[in-house]
Design a protein around this motif. Structure first.
Motif, PDB file in Angstrom:
ATOM      1  N   TYR A  47       0.857  -1.186   0.000  1.00  0.00           N
ATOM      2  CA  TYR A  47       0.000   0.000   0.000  1.00  0.00           C
ATOM      3  C   TYR A  47       0.890   1.232   0.000  1.00  0.00           C
ATOM      4  N   TYR A  48       0.319   2.356  -0.464  1.00  0.00           N
ATOM      5  CA  TYR A  48       1.007   3.626  -0.332  1.00  0.00           C
ATOM      6  C   TYR A  48       0.001   4.742  -0.117  1.00  0.00           C
ATOM      7  N   SER A  49       0.512   5.833   0.448  1.00  0.00           N
ATOM      8  CA  SER A  49      -0.343   6.966   0.785  1.00  0.00           C
ATOM      9  C   SER A  49       0.388   8.249   0.411  1.00  0.00           C
ATOM     10  N   GLN A  50      -0.294   9.105  -0.324  1.00  0.00           N
ATOM     11  CA  GLN A  50       0.331  10.356  -0.751  1.00  0.00           C
ATOM     12  C   GLN A  50      -0.027  11.515   0.176  1.00  0.00           C
ATOM     13  N   ILE A  51      -1.193  11.428   0.819  1.00  0.00           N
ATOM     14  CA  ILE A  51      -1.625  12.464   1.749  1.00  0.00           C
ATOM     15  C   ILE A  51      -2.422  11.817   2.863  1.00  0.00           C
ATOM     16  N   VAL A  52      -2.641  12.575   3.914  1.00  0.00           N
ATOM     17  CA  VAL A  52      -3.426  12.085   5.047  1.00  0.00           C
ATOM     18  C   VAL A  52      -4.835  11.728   4.596  1.00  0.00           C
ATOM     19  N   ASN A  53      -5.347  10.652   5.176  1.00  0.00           N
ATOM     20  CA  ASN A  53      -6.703  10.162   4.915  1.00  0.00           C
ATOM     21  C   ASN A  53      -6.908   9.657   3.488  1.00  0.00           C
ATOM     22  N   ASP A  54      -5.828   9.340   2.812  1.00  0.00           N
ATOM     23  CA  ASP A  54      -5.932   8.769   1.463  1.00  0.00           C
ATOM     24  C   ASP A  54      -4.830   7.744   1.267  1.00  0.00           C
ATOM     25  N   PHE A  55      -5.150   6.617   0.652  1.00  0.00           N
ATOM     26  CA  PHE A  55      -4.145   5.601   0.368  1.00  0.00           C
ATOM     27  C   PHE A  55      -4.614   4.762  -0.815  1.00  0.00           C
ATOM     28  N   GLN A  56      -3.651   4.110  -1.469  1.00  0.00           N
ATOM     29  CA  GLN A  56      -3.936   3.302  -2.653  1.00  0.00           C
ATOM     30  C   GLN A  56      -3.315   1.929  -2.504  1.00  0.00           C
ATOM     31  N   LYS A  57      -3.938   0.954  -3.153  1.00  0.00           N
ATOM     32  CA  LYS A  57      -3.394  -0.392  -3.159  1.00  0.00           C
ATOM     33  C   LYS A  57      -2.162  -0.455  -4.044  1.00  0.00           C
ATOM     34  N   GLY A  58      -1.204  -1.260  -3.588  1.00  0.00           N
ATOM     35  CA  GLY A  58      -0.049  -1.551  -4.410  1.00  0.00           C
ATOM     36  C   GLY A  58      -0.266  -2.838  -5.177  1.00  0.00           C
ATOM     37  N   ASP A  59       0.816  -3.552  -5.390  1.00  0.00           N
ATOM     38  CA  ASP A  59       0.756  -4.764  -6.216  1.00  0.00           C
ATOM     39  C   ASP A  59       0.232  -5.986  -5.478  1.00  0.00           C
ATOM     40  N   ILE A  60       0.334  -5.991  -4.148  1.00  0.00           N
ATOM     41  CA  ILE A  60      -0.050  -7.189  -3.386  1.00  0.00           C
ATOM     42  C   ILE A  60      -0.862  -6.808  -2.155  1.00  0.00           C
ATOM     43  N   ALA A  61      -1.934  -6.055  -2.322  1.00  0.00           N
ATOM     44  CA  ALA A  61      -2.705  -5.505  -1.190  1.00  0.00           C
ATOM     45  C   ALA A  61      -3.633  -6.530  -0.529  1.00  0.00           C
ATOM     46  N   GLU A  62      -3.931  -7.624  -1.171  1.00  0.00           N
ATOM     47  CA  GLU A  62      -4.905  -8.568  -0.623  1.00  0.00           C
ATOM     48  C   GLU A  62      -4.448  -9.124   0.716  1.00  0.00           C
ATOM     49  N   GLY A  63      -5.350  -9.028   1.718  1.00  0.00           N
ATOM     50  CA  GLY A  63      -5.020  -9.532   3.039  1.00  0.00           C
ATOM     51  C   GLY A  63      -4.366  -8.513   3.949  1.00  0.00           C
ATOM     52  N   TYR A  64      -4.220  -7.289   3.466  1.00  0.00           N
ATOM     53  CA  TYR A  64      -3.626  -6.202   4.248  1.00  0.00           C
ATOM     54  C   TYR A  64      -4.590  -5.020   4.300  1.00  0.00           C
ATOM     55  N   SER A  65      -4.442  -4.198   5.347  1.00  0.00           N
ATOM     56  CA  SER A  65      -5.172  -2.936   5.411  1.00  0.00           C
ATOM     57  C   SER A  65      -4.278  -1.881   6.056  1.00  0.00           C
ATOM     58  N   VAL A  66      -4.552  -0.603   5.744  1.00  0.00           N
ATOM     59  CA  VAL A  66      -3.762   0.501   6.274  1.00  0.00           C
ATOM     60  C   VAL A  66      -4.683   1.644   6.670  1.00  0.00           C
ATOM     61  N   ARG A  68      -4.214   6.180   7.407  1.00  0.00           N
ATOM     62  CA  ARG A  68      -3.291   7.326   7.416  1.00  0.00           C
ATOM     63  C   ARG A  68      -4.045   8.504   8.048  1.00  0.00           C
ATOM     64  N   GLU A  69      -4.165   8.439   9.351  1.00  0.00           N
ATOM     65  CA  GLU A  69      -4.888   9.477  10.085  1.00  0.00           C
ATOM     66  C   GLU A  69      -4.002  10.668  10.414  1.00  0.00           C
ATOM     67  N   LYS A  70      -2.704  10.436  10.467  1.00  0.00           N
ATOM     68  CA  LYS A  70      -1.743  11.498  10.739  1.00  0.00           C
ATOM     69  C   LYS A  70      -0.627  11.442   9.705  1.00  0.00           C
ATOM     70  N   LYS A  71      -0.028  12.565   9.410  1.00  0.00           N
ATOM     71  CA  LYS A  71       1.039  12.618   8.419  1.00  0.00           C
ATOM     72  C   LYS A  71       2.210  11.740   8.832  1.00  0.00           C
ATOM     73  N   GLU A  72       2.485  11.657  10.130  1.00  0.00           N
ATOM     74  CA  GLU A  72       3.669  10.960  10.611  1.00  0.00           C
ATOM     75  C   GLU A  72       3.500   9.443  10.693  1.00  0.00           C
ATOM     76  N   SER A  73       2.265   8.951  10.630  1.00  0.00           N
ATOM     77  CA  SER A  73       2.015   7.558  10.964  1.00  0.00           C
ATOM     78  C   SER A  73       1.284   6.814   9.849  1.00  0.00           C
ATOM     79  N   PHE A  74       1.707   5.568   9.599  1.00  0.00           N
ATOM     80  CA  PHE A  74       1.094   4.777   8.520  1.00  0.00           C
ATOM     81  C   PHE A  74       1.110   3.308   8.946  1.00  0.00           C
ATOM     82  N   PRO A  75       0.249   2.905   9.865  1.00  0.00           N
ATOM     83  CA  PRO A  75       0.262   1.523  10.354  1.00  0.00           C
ATOM     84  C   PRO A  75      -0.303   0.536   9.331  1.00  0.00           C
TER      85      PRO A  75
END
Lengths: 114, 114
Positions: A47-66, A68-75
């Motif tokens: 997964y990747y995220s360009q801005i807070v509260n937005d993210f996109q699936k990468g090549d192998i997103a199945e079975g994962y979730s993310v 992005r509530e804060k700029k500093e954090s991406f669990p």
């Protein structure tokens, strides 16, 4: 001292359990990424995220979730739906994904699921 | 689509001798190219990057790489290997056509013999 921190370094879980990997950056970077690395292989984008509260699936997103509530954090949460979760997980960040800037990587979390 | 091929999965050199790691890429647009190094159980560290400026790029720890558009290559070299150079090296391509996402080669593991 600026950088990216990932915790924990090693994580062990039983099959069927969800697990969340932490990634924090104090570089003031807009974009953040999660990769998976398997032995003898290059990195694959989850997964990747360009801005807070937005993210996109990468090549192998199945079975994962993310989130992005804060700029500093991406669990990253590895769910029980991920069929083969044992791997080395790397978090990265970059200044802005609008240009091909280099990415800065954290030290990684090695997840073992039995 | 963009792709990267690292031509050698393993390279073995003697300390004090030159190192050559070969990388070929494919990209629709003028690419940005990077070399990263990864020591065991660590994150990735940027060695050097090419972003359409000088074709000969100097990086950290005495490494350099030459961008050759006609050969679609970006080989990494170092004149004299040190024991601390034993690690895995990744060639990486990025470009606007792929949304500036990084595409990793499979990696080259370098062994340095005393």
């Amino acid at each position: 001292d600026g950088g990216i921190t990932q915790s924990p370094k090693y994580l062990f879980r039983k099959e069927g359990q969800n697990v969340t990997l932490s990634c924090e950056q104090n570089l003031n970077h807009d974009a953040m990424y999660w990769y998976r690395q398997d032995p003898g292989q290059g990195l694959r984008l989850i997964y990747y995220s360009q801005i807070v509260n937005d993210f996109q699936k990468g090549d192998i997103a199945e079975g994962y979730s993310v989130s992005r509530e804060k700029k500093e954090s991406f669990p990253l949460t590895v769910t029980s739906a991920q069929k083969n979760p044992t791997a080395f997980y790397l978090c990265a960040s970059s200044i802005d994904s609008g240009l091909p800037y280099e990415q800065y990587f954290g030290p990684g979390t090695r997840l073992t699921v039995t | 689509a963009q792709s990267v091929t690292q031509l050698d999965s393993h390279v073995s050199v003697s300390e004090g001798t030159p190192v050559l790691l070969r990388c070929n890429y494919s990209s629709s647009y003028s690419p940005s190219l990077f070399w990263y190094v990864q020591h065991p159980n660590k994150g990735l560290q940027l060695l050097l990057k090419y972003t359409s400026a000088a074709t000969l790029v100097k990086g950290i720890n005495g490494f350099e790489a030459e961008f050759k558009k006609s050969e679609t290559s970006f080989h990494l070299t170092k004149p004299s290997a040190h024991m601390s150079d034993a690690a895995e090296y990744f060639c990486v391509v990025s470009g606007r056509a792929a949304g500036n996402k990084l595409t990793f080669g499979g990696g080259t593991r370098v062994l340095v013999k005393p």
